[in-house]
Design a protein around this motif. Structure first.
Motif, PDB file in Angstrom:
ATOM      1  N   TRP A   8       0.838  -1.191   0.000  1.00 52.83           N
ATOM      2  CA  TRP A   8       0.000   0.000   0.000  1.00 52.83           C
ATOM      3  C   TRP A   8       0.877   1.246   0.000  1.00 52.83           C
ATOM      4  O   TRP A   8       2.055   1.186   0.325  1.00 52.83           O
ATOM      5  CB  TRP A   8      -0.881   0.001   1.247  1.00 52.83           C
ATOM      6  CG  TRP A   8      -1.794  -1.181   1.328  1.00 52.83           C
ATOM      7  CD1 TRP A   8      -1.566  -2.341   2.010  1.00 52.83           C
ATOM      8  CD2 TRP A   8      -3.059  -1.344   0.698  1.00 52.83           C
ATOM      9  NE1 TRP A   8      -2.625  -3.205   1.853  1.00 52.83           N
ATOM     10  CE2 TRP A   8      -3.553  -2.613   1.049  1.00 52.83           C
ATOM     11  CE3 TRP A   8      -3.828  -0.526  -0.135  1.00 52.83           C
ATOM     12  CZ2 TRP A   8      -4.777  -3.087   0.608  1.00 52.83           C
ATOM     13  CZ3 TRP A   8      -5.054  -0.999  -0.565  1.00 52.83           C
ATOM     14  CH2 TRP A   8      -5.515  -2.263  -0.203  1.00 52.83           C
ATOM     15  N   GLU A  10       0.586   3.624   2.101  1.00 53.29           N
ATOM     16  CA  GLU A  10       0.906   3.799   3.508  1.00 53.29           C
ATOM     17  C   GLU A  10       1.987   2.762   3.874  1.00 53.29           C
ATOM     18  O   GLU A  10       2.313   1.919   3.056  1.00 53.29           O
ATOM     19  CB  GLU A  10      -0.349   3.587   4.371  1.00 53.29           C
ATOM     20  CG  GLU A  10      -1.453   4.589   4.143  1.00 53.29           C
ATOM     21  CD  GLU A  10      -2.302   4.295   2.910  1.00 53.29           C
ATOM     22  OE1 GLU A  10      -3.063   5.173   2.527  1.00 53.29           O
ATOM     23  OE2 GLU A  10      -2.206   3.215   2.341  1.00 53.29           O
ATOM     24  N   PHE A  12       2.182  -0.142   4.865  1.00 55.21           N
ATOM     25  CA  PHE A  12       1.626  -1.471   5.099  1.00 55.21           C
ATOM     26  C   PHE A  12       1.825  -2.368   3.885  1.00 55.21           C
ATOM     27  O   PHE A  12       1.863  -1.896   2.747  1.00 55.21           O
ATOM     28  CB  PHE A  12       0.126  -1.387   5.389  1.00 55.21           C
ATOM     29  CG  PHE A  12      -0.193  -0.658   6.656  1.00 55.21           C
ATOM     30  CD1 PHE A  12      -0.072  -1.280   7.885  1.00 55.21           C
ATOM     31  CD2 PHE A  12      -0.597   0.663   6.615  1.00 55.21           C
ATOM     32  CE1 PHE A  12      -0.369  -0.602   9.057  1.00 55.21           C
ATOM     33  CE2 PHE A  12      -0.892   1.353   7.781  1.00 55.21           C
ATOM     34  CZ  PHE A  12      -0.773   0.720   9.001  1.00 55.21           C
ATOM     35  N   ASP A  14       0.315  -6.369   2.572  1.00 52.85           N
ATOM     36  CA  ASP A  14      -0.482  -7.568   2.804  1.00 52.85           C
ATOM     37  C   ASP A  14       0.196  -8.724   2.100  1.00 52.85           C
ATOM     38  O   ASP A  14       0.772  -8.542   1.022  1.00 52.85           O
ATOM     39  CB  ASP A  14      -1.890  -7.420   2.222  1.00 52.85           C
ATOM     40  CG  ASP A  14      -2.732  -6.365   2.918  1.00 52.85           C
ATOM     41  OD1 ASP A  14      -2.336  -5.889   3.993  1.00 52.85           O
ATOM     42  OD2 ASP A  14      -3.795  -6.027   2.366  1.00 52.85           O
ATOM     43  N   ARG A  28      -1.248  -8.690   7.472  1.00 53.37           N
ATOM     44  CA  ARG A  28      -0.950  -7.297   7.129  1.00 53.37           C
ATOM     45  C   ARG A  28       0.141  -6.847   8.086  1.00 53.37           C
ATOM     46  O   ARG A  28       0.007  -6.958   9.298  1.00 53.37           O
ATOM     47  CB  ARG A  28      -2.158  -6.393   7.262  1.00 53.37           C
ATOM     48  CG  ARG A  28      -1.784  -4.913   7.013  1.00 53.37           C
ATOM     49  CD  ARG A  28      -2.974  -4.016   6.867  1.00 53.37           C
ATOM     50  NE  ARG A  28      -3.633  -4.305   5.597  1.00 53.37           N
ATOM     51  CZ  ARG A  28      -4.860  -3.860   5.291  1.00 53.37           C
ATOM     52  NH1 ARG A  28      -5.538  -3.123   6.154  1.00 53.37           N
ATOM     53  NH2 ARG A  28      -5.407  -4.165   4.141  1.00 53.37           N
ATOM     54  N   ARG A  30       2.872  -3.779   9.286  1.00 52.50           N
ATOM     55  CA  ARG A  30       3.238  -2.369   9.269  1.00 52.50           C
ATOM     56  C   ARG A  30       4.738  -2.345   9.031  1.00 52.50           C
ATOM     57  O   ARG A  30       5.511  -2.864   9.823  1.00 52.50           O
ATOM     58  CB  ARG A  30       2.907  -1.703  10.599  1.00 52.50           C
ATOM     59  CG  ARG A  30       3.211  -0.233  10.584  1.00 52.50           C
ATOM     60  CD  ARG A  30       2.886   0.413  11.939  1.00 52.50           C
ATOM     61  NE  ARG A  30       2.945   1.834  11.762  1.00 52.50           N
ATOM     62  CZ  ARG A  30       1.893   2.636  11.685  1.00 52.50           C
ATOM     63  NH1 ARG A  30       0.691   2.136  11.820  1.00 52.50           N
ATOM     64  NH2 ARG A  30       2.043   3.916  11.490  1.00 52.50           N
ATOM     65  N   VAL A  44      -0.179  -6.487  12.078  1.00 55.44           N
ATOM     66  CA  VAL A  44      -1.278  -5.736  12.682  1.00 55.44           C
ATOM     67  C   VAL A  44      -2.575  -6.533  12.554  1.00 55.44           C
ATOM     68  O   VAL A  44      -3.547  -6.265  13.242  1.00 55.44           O
ATOM     69  CB  VAL A  44      -1.452  -4.323  12.072  1.00 55.44           C
ATOM     70  CG1 VAL A  44      -0.233  -3.477  12.347  1.00 55.44           C
ATOM     71  CG2 VAL A  44      -1.750  -4.376  10.590  1.00 55.44           C
ATOM     72  N   TRP A  45      -2.583  -7.518  11.658  1.00 53.48           N
ATOM     73  CA  TRP A  45      -3.753  -8.379  11.444  1.00 53.48           C
ATOM     74  C   TRP A  45      -3.270  -9.656  10.791  1.00 53.48           C
ATOM     75  O   TRP A  45      -2.343  -9.640   9.976  1.00 53.48           O
ATOM     76  CB  TRP A  45      -4.753  -7.670  10.528  1.00 53.48           C
ATOM     77  CG  TRP A  45      -5.946  -8.497  10.162  1.00 53.48           C
ATOM     78  CD1 TRP A  45      -7.130  -8.549  10.823  1.00 53.48           C
ATOM     79  CD2 TRP A  45      -6.067  -9.398   9.049  1.00 53.48           C
ATOM     80  NE1 TRP A  45      -7.981  -9.424  10.201  1.00 53.48           N
ATOM     81  CE2 TRP A  45      -7.346  -9.954   9.096  1.00 53.48           C
ATOM     82  CE3 TRP A  45      -5.219  -9.782   8.025  1.00 53.48           C
ATOM     83  CZ2 TRP A  45      -7.805 -10.876   8.166  1.00 53.48           C
ATOM     84  CZ3 TRP A  45      -5.668 -10.705   7.097  1.00 53.48           C
ATOM     85  CH2 TRP A  45      -6.953 -11.235   7.177  1.00 53.48           C
ATOM     86  N   HIS A  64      -9.177  -1.106   3.857  1.00 56.50           N
ATOM     87  CA  HIS A  64      -7.993  -0.419   3.327  1.00 56.50           C
ATOM     88  C   HIS A  64      -7.254   0.225   4.502  1.00 56.50           C
ATOM     89  O   HIS A  64      -7.889   0.752   5.421  1.00 56.50           O
ATOM     90  CB  HIS A  64      -8.453   0.644   2.327  1.00 56.50           C
ATOM     91  CG  HIS A  64      -7.338   1.334   1.630  1.00 56.50           C
ATOM     92  ND1 HIS A  64      -6.575   2.306   2.235  1.00 56.50           N
ATOM     93  CD2 HIS A  64      -6.857   1.198   0.375  1.00 56.50           C
ATOM     94  CE1 HIS A  64      -5.664   2.752   1.390  1.00 56.50           C
ATOM     95  NE2 HIS A  64      -5.820   2.088   0.256  1.00 56.50           N
ATOM     96  N   PRO A  65      -5.921   0.209   4.508  1.00 55.35           N
ATOM     97  CA  PRO A  65      -5.181   0.758   5.653  1.00 55.35           C
ATOM     98  C   PRO A  65      -5.487   2.224   5.975  1.00 55.35           C
ATOM     99  O   PRO A  65      -5.326   2.648   7.115  1.00 55.35           O
ATOM    100  CB  PRO A  65      -3.716   0.607   5.249  1.00 55.35           C
ATOM    101  CG  PRO A  65      -3.699  -0.416   4.186  1.00 55.35           C
ATOM    102  CD  PRO A  65      -5.029  -0.362   3.514  1.00 55.35           C
ATOM    103  N   ALA A  70      -9.500   0.277  10.024  1.00 64.87           N
ATOM    104  CA  ALA A  70      -8.442  -0.685   9.709  1.00 64.87           C
ATOM    105  C   ALA A  70      -7.480  -0.833  10.887  1.00 64.87           C
ATOM    106  O   ALA A  70      -7.161   0.144  11.563  1.00 64.87           O
ATOM    107  CB  ALA A  70      -7.675  -0.237   8.473  1.00 64.87           C
ATOM    108  N   LYS A  72      -4.088  -0.897  12.820  1.00 67.11           N
ATOM    109  CA  LYS A  72      -2.873  -0.139  12.535  1.00 67.11           C
ATOM    110  C   LYS A  72      -1.738  -0.404  13.514  1.00 67.11           C
ATOM    111  O   LYS A  72      -0.600  -0.085  13.237  1.00 67.11           O
ATOM    112  CB  LYS A  72      -3.184   1.351  12.537  1.00 67.11           C
ATOM    113  CG  LYS A  72      -4.113   1.755  11.411  1.00 67.11           C
ATOM    114  CD  LYS A  72      -4.313   3.248  11.395  1.00 67.11           C
ATOM    115  CE  LYS A  72      -5.146   3.757  10.258  1.00 67.11           C
ATOM    116  NZ  LYS A  72      -6.140   2.949   9.675  1.00 67.11           N
TER     117      LYS A  72
END
Length: 93
Positions: A8, A10, A12, A14, A28, A30, A44-45, A64-65, A70, A72
């Protein structure tokens, strides 16, 4: 086997890792200088299940981040203790 990754704008990324048709993990992360993508403690997930289940969750259900709902935060845990995905989703930045 790494099935796919999605980066992404940001900080992040996936990814889905497949070990077999009925054994896969979606995560996901960070991104940070010291992030270890081989360790779920930097997620984070995450979700475990079949390939179909985890791909469905990460593509169609994980926000979406940039969206406020979402996940974080990376939640540090001692040793190999892992929090369930539901527990992680309730923590907001």
């Amino acid at each position: 086997m790494l099935l796919f990754t999605r980066r992404w704008d940001e900080p992040f990324v996936d990814e889905v890792i497949m070990r077999g048709e009925a054994d896969a993990t979606a995560c996901r992360y960070r991104l940070a200088g010291d992030a270890d993508r081989s360790d779920r403690r930097d997620c984070v997930w995450y979700s475990d299940g079949s390939v179909v289940e985890v791909v469905d969750k990460i593509i169609f259900h994980l926000p979406h981040p940039a969206r406020p709902e979402a996940p974080k935060l990376v939640i540090p845990t001692p040793g190999s203790l892992l929090l369930s995905p539901g527990a992680r989703a309730k923590v907001r930045a």
